[in-house]
Structure formats: structure tokens, C-alpha cells
Design an enzyme around this catalytic site. Structure first.
Site, short mmCIF file in Angstrom:
data_model
loop_
_atom_site.label_atom_id
_atom_site.label_comp_id
_atom_site.label_asym_id
_atom_site.label_seq_id
_atom_site.Cartn_x
_atom_site.Cartn_y
_atom_site.Cartn_z
N GLN A 103 0.86 -1.19 0.00
CA GLN A 103 0.00 0.00 0.00
C GLN A 103 0.89 1.24 0.00
O GLN A 103 1.70 1.44 0.91
CB GLN A 103 -0.92 0.02 1.22
CG GLN A 103 -1.96 1.13 1.16
CD GLN A 103 -2.83 1.21 2.40
OE1 GLN A 103 -2.41 1.73 3.42
NE2 GLN A 103 -4.04 0.69 2.31
N TYR A 183 -7.97 10.88 3.72
CA TYR A 183 -6.55 11.15 3.54
C TYR A 183 -6.35 12.13 2.36
O TYR A 183 -7.30 12.58 1.74
CB TYR A 183 -5.78 9.85 3.31
CG TYR A 183 -5.64 9.02 4.57
CD1 TYR A 183 -4.69 9.35 5.53
CD2 TYR A 183 -6.45 7.91 4.79
CE1 TYR A 183 -4.56 8.59 6.69
CE2 TYR A 183 -6.33 7.15 5.95
CZ TYR A 183 -5.38 7.50 6.89
OH TYR A 183 -5.25 6.76 8.04
N ARG A 320 -15.55 -4.87 10.37
CA ARG A 320 -16.22 -5.87 11.22
C ARG A 320 -16.84 -6.98 10.36
O ARG A 320 -17.99 -7.39 10.58
CB ARG A 320 -17.27 -5.23 12.12
CG ARG A 320 -16.70 -4.17 13.06
CD ARG A 320 -17.53 -4.00 14.32
NE ARG A 320 -17.27 -5.05 15.29
CZ ARG A 320 -17.92 -5.19 16.43
NH1 ARG A 320 -18.89 -4.35 16.74
NH2 ARG A 320 -17.64 -6.17 17.26
N CYS A 369 -11.65 -2.93 20.62
CA CYS A 369 -11.32 -1.94 21.66
C CYS A 369 -10.30 -0.91 21.17
O CYS A 369 -10.25 0.20 21.69
CB CYS A 369 -10.78 -2.65 22.90
SG CYS A 369 -9.19 -3.49 22.68
N CYS A 373 -3.98 -1.55 19.13
CA CYS A 373 -3.69 -1.38 17.71
C CYS A 373 -3.80 0.06 17.22
O CYS A 373 -3.22 0.40 16.19
CB CYS A 373 -4.59 -2.28 16.87
SG CYS A 373 -6.35 -2.00 17.12
N CYS A 393 -1.91 -5.78 19.76
CA CYS A 393 -3.24 -6.24 20.13
C CYS A 393 -3.36 -6.35 21.64
O CYS A 393 -2.51 -6.98 22.28
CB CYS A 393 -3.55 -7.59 19.48
SG CYS A 393 -5.20 -8.23 19.86
N GLU A 443 -12.06 -19.50 42.09
CA GLU A 443 -12.94 -18.35 41.89
C GLU A 443 -14.04 -18.39 42.94
O GLU A 443 -14.71 -19.41 43.12
CB GLU A 443 -13.54 -18.39 40.49
CG GLU A 443 -14.71 -17.44 40.25
CD GLU A 443 -14.40 -15.98 40.56
OE1 GLU A 443 -15.25 -15.31 41.17
OE2 GLU A 443 -13.29 -15.52 40.20
N LYS A 461 -22.20 -5.38 23.37
CA LYS A 461 -20.92 -6.00 23.75
C LYS A 461 -20.91 -7.50 23.43
O LYS A 461 -20.41 -8.32 24.20
CB LYS A 461 -20.67 -5.78 25.24
CG LYS A 461 -20.40 -4.34 25.65
CD LYS A 461 -19.07 -3.85 25.12
CE LYS A 461 -18.64 -2.54 25.75
NZ LYS A 461 -18.12 -2.68 27.10
#
Length: 674
Positions: A103, A183, A320, A369, A373, A393, A443, A461
């Protein structure tokens, strides 16, 4: 038997190059083979190879400028690098059957990050854009100057010469960066960011002349059969400068509209483009090109599939697209030709193989999130702040550190006890077991996940919920011994028969010395998220951090009236929180008419509302319920003497309250030392 996702693994032609499947690893900041100094980044080689081994069809790295972005010098002057390490890398990638497009970028224009002492891009000089007077995205007080025609022609020439080197080095094609995301080239293409009166302004053809000249120059230099992909934003999703539109919102497009986009796409095809690598957005609506968790799956598919009707070249959709069922349907039905996967391949490099094998439950999900990144922060008082490294990540610290963080068997096998089943506890237990240790996780509640169960509770979420399920499955498959409903007291530490004890007990909500803080109408944030207490129709949230703003969104979706009270001069004032995420939350708060009171201190919580101090004086805000989201304190249920005597390791929020990135990195650091 036919593979359920067979359509994703059929070959695809881009010009005369055959890609073995329909999966494109899209460009991300931090993943260019060239550093900011223009030198080859040999440390990134393993990153590409790991994804090629796992059968990514086409790899497109992060943008490489045709001119060195940190000063003088052109990429085409790096013949020794192209014919040396770059060519060697191509040979390795091709051995796995993957293809590689480099790119190439013309520059950022008004999207340029403005840092002190950056050559040609500081507040003491005017950085370039398409036109004079364009406001910088990050600091609108800085105005850009228009690019000269000489600079344009130099850039076109630099593209052609760099492409020749790419072809000689065995690089399979070029991606032009781009008529995309606002851009520099996109600023030429959009009428509201291009007020030029020469041959590069005015009509659509003129505004696209810069990029079409680049395409033609590359074809002339490299031959008509050398493939060119164009990164393309179908629509800009802009309501104005630094104003984005939300999914489903009725607005007037300030950038490239859906009505103009078909003609624009055809211009690119006619000029010689062999593929459109498409999504939506601009830096003014950054969250479309870098979709946060608040964005629906396949958020750009409607616009991208629409544009495919108007061109005869392959169209790839990014944004996504990591839900295999949605992706498979989109390709099988002909809506698009391929899918762009980016950050999901940071979280799990084996995504392609796991999809092909039907092992979806073993895919570590990207939770969008951006903490590792793309941690560019932006809030009042900070035009732009950057923490961490791009392309990393939060969930997978091995990304971009594949060699130095390769998991190795432990030299001495130990018995490890982990106290706390949140993300940090589960991660350290998983890694220790993978290294060969005998691991038992304790736990005190009846389920794993810790405070992240509450964080994952809102309907938007979904991927957070998948992450908890992923951890539970990995621990089960590995054979980690898990003891739920088991609280470890300090008296019990010495009876655990463990060589190493890890405390990952997390944090507890802060308490403020405010009258009414523990009143009947107050609800702690976790209590609300877990549904332990009901709220009224009019809710005041104390705290405008990430949790408080997400709760305001959740309340709005439920038809409640939300207000936010924040002591600082801005909400979401969190270093490391990506601007893509915070910008979308700000637009959500705007869209749902959430009242926001900044520079406002809580004085008292009453039965019917809250009393606050503002810069104008005292104010009463009516409320049926008050949700407390004022932060957390580390929680360790053992005293220092007990910890020292038992050689205890404390990690995650129990050590210092942080986020998933810090919690998981600490788990890796500790597990790799054991």
C-alpha cells in the site's frame, strides 16, 4: 461434505493475479514493512509469515509513503532494500501461497497528526492538504496550505517509480492509499475539502485527476497487467468538519455521498483500477473505517455491496466482517467478491484456518477496543496523544512480537495456584498450563469472567461475551482445574500446596465521602450492568469515563433519560482510549441527547436527584436513580506479611487498575517467567 464456508475459500482474480481465497488482510498502522525512517522493518517479517501460514489469501500491510513522511527522500530511492530484504520476504510469503500488495500513500493532508518538532508538520509551518485553509482534524486551529501542481506531479512520478521497484522485488500488486478515510487523495476527491480552481478542482473528473493520474502512471510504468487496488470509501459519513454521522442517522452528507459514489467508482475503474478495497468513513467520522464495539457487524456492507453494482472489477468489503456467517453469505450471494479482515487477524492469526475447519469457538475474538492497535487519544486539552505502538493487540501481546514472545515449555514443571477467575486470572492460568505447569484456578463466585462479565453485559458487547466464552473453553480444553464457589482466605494460602501463587482478585468500586453516596436510590455501575438493581426513567450517572458513557448509551437504548456528571473539563478523558471509540461515543451521546455536565463536582445525593457544584454555582439535577461510576481501587484480600511468606505474585487490577491491555500483558509477562 461441503464446507459451510466454502465460498470464502474459492480463488479470486485481481487483474491477472489469482488470490487463493477471498480473504484480504487489510492495511493497519504499524504493519508497514518500512519504518518511519524509511528503512526495512525486519522485525515485522514473522508477523506476515504467521498469517501466511494460516492461509490468508492477500496481505496488504500498513501504508508506506512514496515520500518519507519524516523528511526528505523518496521510496523509489530504496532499491537495495527492495531487491534485498523485501524480495526475500516475498519469496517466503509466496511459498505459503499468499500474495502481497504494497500500500503506497501520498500523505495524510488535514488528517496529519501534529506533533512538536515533526518536520514540515508542526504548528510553525503549514502542512499540505488539497486546498488552502483546510482545518487540521486533530487541531482545527492549524490551517493547511494547498498542494502545488509541481508537488502533485512529483507525487505521481514517485508512485510510478516506486511501483516499478515493487514489481521487480516480486510484490504482486499495488494498493493506492487512497480515496479513503479523508486522507490526502480523498481530500482532493471531495468537493467540500477541495476549493481549487485549477485542473485538480471543480468537476468530479478534475477532483479525481490526481488519483487517476497515479493509476495511469503506474500502468504505463509497470504494464497494464500489473494489479492496482484502490482503497475506497463509498461514503464519507460526515455531517461537517469533525462531525460524524451514526448508523441509521438522517443527515446531509458533507463528504462523498451515495449519489456521487457510483460515478466516482467508475472513474477509478476506467483509469485502470483492478479492485476496490472498500468501506466508509473519514477522520471526521473515524469510527466507520475503524469500527468500535458500538458498530454493528458488517457495518459497511450495505454501501459496499451497492457500489459493486456499478463496476466490473472485484470489490472487497472491510469493517467488522469477521462474522463467518455474514461474510460467507455476502460472498456466496455475490454482494461482494471478498472480505477485508484486519484487527481480527491481530487477535487471532489462525482465523482463516479455524473458519475453514469449522472451529469457530476456538477463534479469539477481536472486541474492537483499539487499545493496542490504534491508541490515538483525543480530548479537550489534548489535540492528539498516542500511547503504545500501532498494530499491537490488547488481547494478543504476541502480535508483532512473534519471535521474542514465542511460547516455550517451562524448564521446571510447577504447581501453580491462581486466585481469581477474571480475565487476568484466566489468562495466566491458560498460559501456565500451555507451558506444562499443573494449574488450579480458584474463583469465589459461581462463574468465570470477573468484572468483565459486567463490562460485557450491554447488548452492543457481543464480542466481549464471546471473549469470556473463549477463555472458558480454552481452560476446559487444556484441562485446567477450576474450583468455583471457592474463596481463598489468608489462612488457606499455605494449604494450597503450590509452588507459585498468583493473586488476580481484581478491583472494587471506589467510595466517595459524599452525603447520600450509599443511599437507597444509588446503584453501583456493576450492579446496574448485571441487572441487580432496577433504575427509574430519569438517571444521573456520576462519572464520565468509559464505563459511565457506555452506561449512558445502554440507558438510552432502553428508553431512559440519562445525564452525566463529570468533574474534569471533558468526558472520556482517558489516555490510551482510541479516538475512533471515543468519537463514536461522543456522537452517540449527542444523538441521544444525553445531558453532560463537565467541570462539575458532586456535593450530595438526595432521594430525588443530585446537588452539584458547577463553575456557575450550585445546581440541582433531578433523578429517579443515581448510577455511580467513579472508578475502582485494587483489591487484595491478604496482608503484606501473608503475601511475602507465601511468595505470591499480584497481577492485573489487583496490582494496579488498568484495562485489558495492561491486565493481559502482565499475565503474559508473569507466565513466561514461571
Amino acid at each position: 461434505m461441503k464446507n459451510k464456508y466454502e465460498a470464502l475459500f474459492k480463488p479470486m482474480k485481481i487483474g491477472n493475479v489469482t488470490i487463493k481465497n477471498r480473504i484480504v488482510l487489510c492495511a493497519m498502522g504499524g504493519t508497514s514493512p518500512f519504518g518511519m525512517n524509511g528503512l526495512f522493518n525486519d522485525g515485522i517479517r514473522k508477523y506476515y509469515l504467521e498469517r501466511a501460514k494460516a492461509n490468508v489469501g492477500l496481505i496488504i500491510p500498513g501504508v508506506t509513503g512514496v515520500k518519507n513522511m519524516m523528511g526528505d527522500g523518496y521510496l523509489y530511492e530504496k532499491e537495495d532494500i527492495f531487491m534485498g530484504p523485501v524480495k526475500s520476504l516475498m519469496d517466503e510469503l509466496h511459498a505459503y501461497g499468499s500474495k502481497f500488495f504494497l500500500q503506497l500513500g501520498a500523505g495524510f493532508g488535514r488528517s496529519q497528526l501534529i506533533f512538536p518538532n515533526m518536520p514540515g508538520n508542526d504548528s510553525n509551518s503549514a502542512p499540505i492538504a488539497a486546498s488552502d485553509g483546510m482545518p487540521n482534524v486533530w487541531n482545527p486551529s492549524i490551517k493547511h496550505r494547498g498542494m502545488t501542481k509541481e508537488e502533485i506531479k512529483e507525487t505521481v512520478d514517485a508512485y510510478a517509480k516506486a511501483a516499478v521497484l515493487c514489481k521487480r522485488a516480486g510484490i504482486d500488486g499495488i494498493e493506492i492509499h487512497a480515496i479513503h478515510e479523508g486522507y490526502l487523495l480523498d481530500q482532493f476527491a471531495i468537493s467540500n475539502t477541495n476549493n481549487r480552481t485549477d485542473e485538480y478542482g471543480g468537476s468530479l473528473e478534475n477532483r479525481f485527476r490526481f488519483v487517476t493520474d497515479i493509476i495511469k502512471a503506474i500502468k504505463a510504468a509497470c504494464g497494464s497487467d500489473y494489479p492496482i487496488s484502490v482503497r475506497y470509501s463509498v461514503t464519507s459519513k460526515m455531517r461537517g468538519f469533525n462531525k460524524g454521522a451514526l448508523p441509521g442517522e438522517d443527515y446531509v452528507e458533507f463528504g462523498r455521498s451515495m449519489e456521487e459514489s457510483p460515478a466516482a467508482a467508475r472513474l477509478l475503474e476506467v483509469a485502470g483500477a483492478d479492485m476496490l478495497n472498500a468501506d466508509n468513513g473519514s477522520y471526521d467520522a473515524w469510527y466507520w473505517a475503524h469500527p468500535p464495539v458500538y458498530m454493528p457487524s458488517a457495518c459497511n456492507l450495505p454501501e459496499v455491496s451497492y457500489i459493486k453494482q456499478f463496476v466490473n472489477i472485484p470489490v472487497v468489503c472491510a469493517g467488522r466482517m469477521n462474522d463467518p456467517d455474514i461474510a460467507e453469505h455476502a460472498v456466496e450471494s455475490g454482494m461482494i467478491d471478498g472480505i477485508g479482515i484486519a484487527r481480527q487477524l491481530l487477535a487471532d492469526p489462525q482465523w482463516c484456518d479455524k473458519v475453514r475447519e469449522g472451529r469457530l469457538e476456538d477463534i479469539r475474538p477481536c472486541i474492537a477496543c483499539h487499545n493496542g492497535c490504534f491508541a490515538f487519544s483525543h480530548f479537550k486539552g489534548l489535540p492528539c496523544g498516542f500511547s503504545g505502538k500501532m498494530g499491537n493487540c490488547a488481547l494478543n501481546p504476541v502480535t508483532l512480537h512473534e519471535e521474542e514472545m514465542a511460547l516455550k515449555p517451562a524448564a521446571i514443571k510447577k504447581k501453580v495456584a491462581v486466585i481469581g477467575g477474571g480475565i487476568g486470572g484466566m489468562e495466566v492460568a491458560r498460559l501456565c498450563k500451555m507451558r506444562g505447569h499443573d494449574v488450579t484456578l480458584y474463583e469465589k463466585s459461581d462463574k468465570l469472567g470477573g468484572v468483565f462479565i459486567a463490562a460485557a453485559a450491554p447488548d452492543f458487547k457481543k464480542k466481549d461475551k464471546e471473549l469470556i466464552k473463549w477463555y472458558i473453553k480454552q481452560l476446559s480444553d487444556l484441562g485446567v482445574t477450576i474450583k468455583l464457589n471457592t474463596e481463598i482466605t489468608k489462612e488457606m494460602l499455605g494449604t494450597l500446596n503450590a509452588d507459585e501463587i498468583v493473586v488476580a482478585t481484581g478491583s472494587i468500586p471506589k467510595k466517595l465521602p459524599i452525603t447520600g453516596f450509599d443511599g437507597d436510590n444509588t446503584i453501583e455501575a456493576v450492579e446496574y450492568l448485571l441487572g441487580k438493581k432496577q433504575v427509574g426513567d430519569n438517571v444521573v450517572i456520576i462519572g464520565g469515563g468509559l464505563t459511565g458513557c457506555e452506561i449512558a448509551y445502554d440507558l438510552s437504548l432502553k428508553g431512559k433519560k440519562a445525564s452525566i456528571v463529570e468533574m474534569q473539563d471533558d468526558i472520556l478523558k482517558i489516555m490510551g482510549l482510541s479516538s475512533a471509540n471515543s468519537n463514536m461515543l461522543r456522537e452517540i451521546i449527542r444523538y441521544y441527547k444525553v445531558d453532560v455536565f463537565t467541570s462539575t463536582a458532586l456535593s450530595e445525593i438526595k432521594d430525588n436527584g443530585v446537588l452539584v457544584k458547577t463553575q456557575e454555582g450550585d445546581k440541582f439535577i433531578p433523578a429517579d436513580s443515581v448510577i455511580l461510576s467513579v472508578g475502582y481501587d485494587s483489591y487484595v484480600p491478604f496482608d503484606n506479611e501473608t503475601i511475602t511468606n507465601n511468595k505470591v505474585h499480584i497481577i492485573g487490577d489487583a496490582s494496579k487498575v488498568g484495562n485489558l491491555l495492561t491486565v493481559i500483558k502482565e499475565a503474559y509477562d508473569l507466565a513466561y517467567k514461571m
